[in-house]
Design an enzyme around this catalytic site. Structure first.
Site, PDB file in Angstrom:
ATOM      1  CB  THR A  40     -24.598  -2.551   0.399  1.00  0.00           C
ATOM      2  OG1 THR A  40     -25.676  -1.629   0.547  1.00  0.00           O
ATOM      3  CG2 THR A  40     -23.466  -1.894  -0.354  1.00  0.00           C
ATOM      4  CG  HIS A  43     -26.442  -5.106  -4.484  1.00  0.00           C
ATOM      5  ND1 HIS A  43     -27.266  -5.472  -5.510  1.00  0.00           N
ATOM      6  CD2 HIS A  43     -27.237  -4.517  -3.563  1.00  0.00           C
ATOM      7  CE1 HIS A  43     -28.510  -5.118  -5.224  1.00  0.00           C
ATOM      8  NE2 HIS A  43     -28.514  -4.543  -4.044  1.00  0.00           N
TER       9      HIS A  43
HETATM   10  P1  NAD Z   1     -34.362  -6.633   1.148  1.00  0.00           P
HETATM   11  O1  NAD Z   1     -33.957  -6.810  -0.259  1.00  0.00           O
HETATM   12  O2  NAD Z   1     -33.984  -7.658   2.151  1.00  0.00           O
HETATM   13  O3  NAD Z   1     -35.968  -6.475   1.205  1.00  0.00           O
HETATM   14  C1  NAD Z   1     -36.757  -6.106   0.127  1.00  0.00           C
HETATM   15  C2  NAD Z   1     -38.053  -6.915   0.219  1.00  0.00           C
HETATM   16  O4  NAD Z   1     -38.958  -6.456  -0.787  1.00  0.00           O
HETATM   17  C3  NAD Z   1     -37.846  -8.415  -0.003  1.00  0.00           C
HETATM   18  O5  NAD Z   1     -38.314  -9.157   1.125  1.00  0.00           O
HETATM   19  C4  NAD Z   1     -38.676  -8.700  -1.268  1.00  0.00           C
HETATM   20  O6  NAD Z   1     -39.279  -9.974  -1.258  1.00  0.00           O
HETATM   21  C5  NAD Z   1     -39.714  -7.571  -1.181  1.00  0.00           C
HETATM   22  N1  NAD Z   1     -40.414  -7.343  -2.449  1.00  0.00           N
HETATM   23  C6  NAD Z   1     -39.997  -7.560  -3.725  1.00  0.00           C
HETATM   24  N2  NAD Z   1     -40.986  -7.288  -4.584  1.00  0.00           N
HETATM   25  C7  NAD Z   1     -42.054  -6.889  -3.852  1.00  0.00           C
HETATM   26  C8  NAD Z   1     -43.369  -6.474  -4.160  1.00  0.00           C
HETATM   27  N3  NAD Z   1     -43.812  -6.431  -5.425  1.00  0.00           N
HETATM   28  N4  NAD Z   1     -44.202  -6.137  -3.147  1.00  0.00           N
HETATM   29  C9  NAD Z   1     -43.792  -6.182  -1.862  1.00  0.00           C
HETATM   30  N5  NAD Z   1     -42.541  -6.576  -1.506  1.00  0.00           N
HETATM   31  C10 NAD Z   1     -41.694  -6.922  -2.484  1.00  0.00           C
HETATM   32  O7  NAD Z   1     -33.854  -5.201   1.562  1.00  0.00           O
HETATM   33  P2  NAD Z   1     -33.635  -4.404   2.945  1.00  0.00           P
HETATM   34  O8  NAD Z   1     -32.284  -4.657   3.447  1.00  0.00           O
HETATM   35  O9  NAD Z   1     -34.795  -4.538   3.869  1.00  0.00           O
HETATM   36  O10 NAD Z   1     -33.654  -2.948   2.297  1.00  0.00           O
HETATM   37  C11 NAD Z   1     -34.856  -2.455   1.718  1.00  0.00           C
HETATM   38  C12 NAD Z   1     -34.571  -1.667   0.450  1.00  0.00           C
HETATM   39  O11 NAD Z   1     -33.905  -0.452   0.810  1.00  0.00           O
HETATM   40  C13 NAD Z   1     -33.656  -2.339  -0.569  1.00  0.00           C
HETATM   41  O12 NAD Z   1     -34.113  -2.000  -1.864  1.00  0.00           O
HETATM   42  C14 NAD Z   1     -32.306  -1.714  -0.302  1.00  0.00           C
HETATM   43  O13 NAD Z   1     -31.471  -1.740  -1.452  1.00  0.00           O
HETATM   44  C15 NAD Z   1     -32.709  -0.299   0.058  1.00  0.00           C
HETATM   45  N6  NAD Z   1     -31.785   0.462   0.917  1.00  0.00           N
HETATM   46  C16 NAD Z   1     -31.818   1.801   0.744  1.00  0.00           C
HETATM   47  C17 NAD Z   1     -31.046   2.604   1.560  1.00  0.00           C
HETATM   48  C18 NAD Z   1     -31.096   4.078   1.388  1.00  0.00           C
HETATM   49  O14 NAD Z   1     -30.280   4.781   1.987  1.00  0.00           O
HETATM   50  N7  NAD Z   1     -32.038   4.585   0.593  1.00  0.00           N
HETATM   51  C19 NAD Z   1     -30.237   2.034   2.557  1.00  0.00           C
HETATM   52  C20 NAD Z   1     -30.256   0.650   2.732  1.00  0.00           C
HETATM   53  C21 NAD Z   1     -31.058  -0.132   1.910  1.00  0.00           C
HETATM   54 ZN    ZN Z   2     -26.116  -1.501   5.341  1.00  0.00          ZN
END
Ligand code: NAD
Ligand code: ZN
Length: 341
Positions: A40, A43
């Site tokens: 976040t 972003h």
């Molecule tokens: P991050 O962006 O560090 O990790 C995402 C990973 O997905 C990256 O390592 C990327 O290389 C990988 N990826 C991209 N395309 C891919 C594919 N085709 N196949 C497999 N892997 C692929 O994010 P993070 O901090 O670990 O968070 C994970 C996700 O959760 C993010 O999308 C984030 O925005 C989201 N998030 C959601 C909440 C919620 O409450 N729902 C809270 C925090 C984060």
């Molecule tokens: Zn956080």
């Protein structure tokens, strides 16, 4: 006090002198010791469409933190000066149907620290006492700073019974990596994590004994065979936000399997809904952490030996914030800590 501020509608953050927060009667003031950078915050740094629509500059950002209680409002209960604490960053209301039913994580009036109100990338932060979580000795300062994303992983991973189950995690970001360790710790049989970034897969291997796969180089069906899976994964945890990864997950699930969606796509995605329906998949969307069951479970699992600390790859003094954000923007880090002492 010093704080990292989104000063104007533009890329980056500024280290500035701002007023120390004044607490309300139900709040505490925390002297921040360690913070962690979340997706976040990236972003917000990059000032993408979501950030420019959501953030109202000037504002202090950051929501993953730990520190020490140094001031207590008149109506605060159960906390003392000097307590080592972290906090739930979602500040909920009390009048919506869900809030009144005790489903605090589903309150539509939620205010997010470092997004909707001044955050924790600062020497001091104020927060309602109900959001505070005291840290046991088993949680050191750096781990205390990442309990918020650890909680996302706990919430998603413990959504389904994992004992003896085969689990597919798509996306080896910090949350996916922590989820793999959690799944193995609570008794999953086989856990496979996928990512298109090999560095992230290597990091996953240092945190737990998870199987890894890069779907841009290897075939997931072949991998399933070599892992001894016949019909598909019982549980899927989508943690990448990628349309391709979600599609691969649906293809790799057992009929009637359970899928938790946590990854946030950056845009609208195409989903073959009929494929999902004909597989009779059970889908659960995950937002934030359950208050406060996720926190109790997470701390209890750390107490029982779960160790995800290797997901923290870098630690900087807050004055080196530019280096830290650059590293994360290049996808070259796991969790990155900014120290405020
Ligand atoms: P991050 O962006 O560090 O990790 C995402 C990973 O997905 C990256 O390592 C990327 O290389 C990988 N990826 C991209 N395309 C891919 C594919 N085709 N196949 C497999 N892997 C692929 O994010 P993070 O901090 O670990 O968070 C994970 C996700 O959760 C993010 O999308 C984030 O925005 C989201 N998030 C959601 C909440 C919620 O409450 N729902 C809270 C925090 C984060
Ligand atoms: Zn956080």
């Amino acid at each position: 006090m010093k704080a990292l501020v989104k000063e104007k509608s533009e890329v980056g953050l500024k280290l500035q002198e701002v007023d120390k927060p004044k607490i309300k009667s139900d709040e505490v003031l925390i002297k921040v010791k360690a913070t962690a950078i979340c997706g976040t915050d990236l972003h917000i740094w990059n000032w993408d469409t979501w950030a420019s629509k959501t953030i109202k500059p000037p504002m202090t950002v950051g929501h993953e933190f730990m520190g020490e209680v140094i001031e207590i409002g008149d109506n605060v209960k159960g906390l003392e000066l000097g307590d080592r604490v972290s906090a739930e960053s979602h500040i909920v209301g009390s009048i919506s149907r869900n809030a009144r039913a005790g489903k605090l994580h589903l309150d539509p009036d939620t205010v997010n620290l470092g997004v909707d109100r001044d955050g924790a990338f600062a020497e001091f932060v104020s927060i309602p006492f109900r959001n505070i979580v005291k840290l046991p000795d088993s949680v050191d300062d750096e781990m205390g700073a990442i309990l918020d994303p650890f909680g996302n992983a706990i919430h998603a991973t413990l959504s389904f019974d994992l004992v003896g189950e085969d689990v597919l995690i798509t996306g080896a970001g910090p949350i996916g990596i922590m989820s793999a360790a959690i799944a193995l710790h609570v008794g999953a049989r086989k856990v496979l994590i996928t990512d298109i970034n090999d560095d992230r897969l290597s990091l996953a291997k240092t945190v737990s004994a998870v199987e890894t796969l890069n779907p841009s180089k290897e075939n997931i069906k072949d991998k399933m065979k070599s892992m001894g899976l016949k019909e598909g994964f019982d549980v899927g945890l989508e943690m990448s936000g990628s349309e391709i990864a979600l599609d691969q997950m649906i293809d790799s699930m057992l009929m009637g399997g359970n899928v938790a969606l946590l990854g946030l796509p950056s845009d609208t995605i195409n989903l073959d809904l009929s494929k999902l329906i004909f597989k009779a998949l059970n889908i659960k969307s995950i937002y934030g952490r359950e208050m406060f069951e996720t926190w109790y479970k997470g701390l209890a699992l750390i107490d029982s030996g779960l160790d995800v600390k290797k997901v923290i790859t870098h630690s900087f003094h807050y004055t080196e914030f530019e280096k830290a954000f650059q590293l994360l923007n290049e996808g070259k880090a796991g969790k990155v800590i900014l120290n405020w002492c």
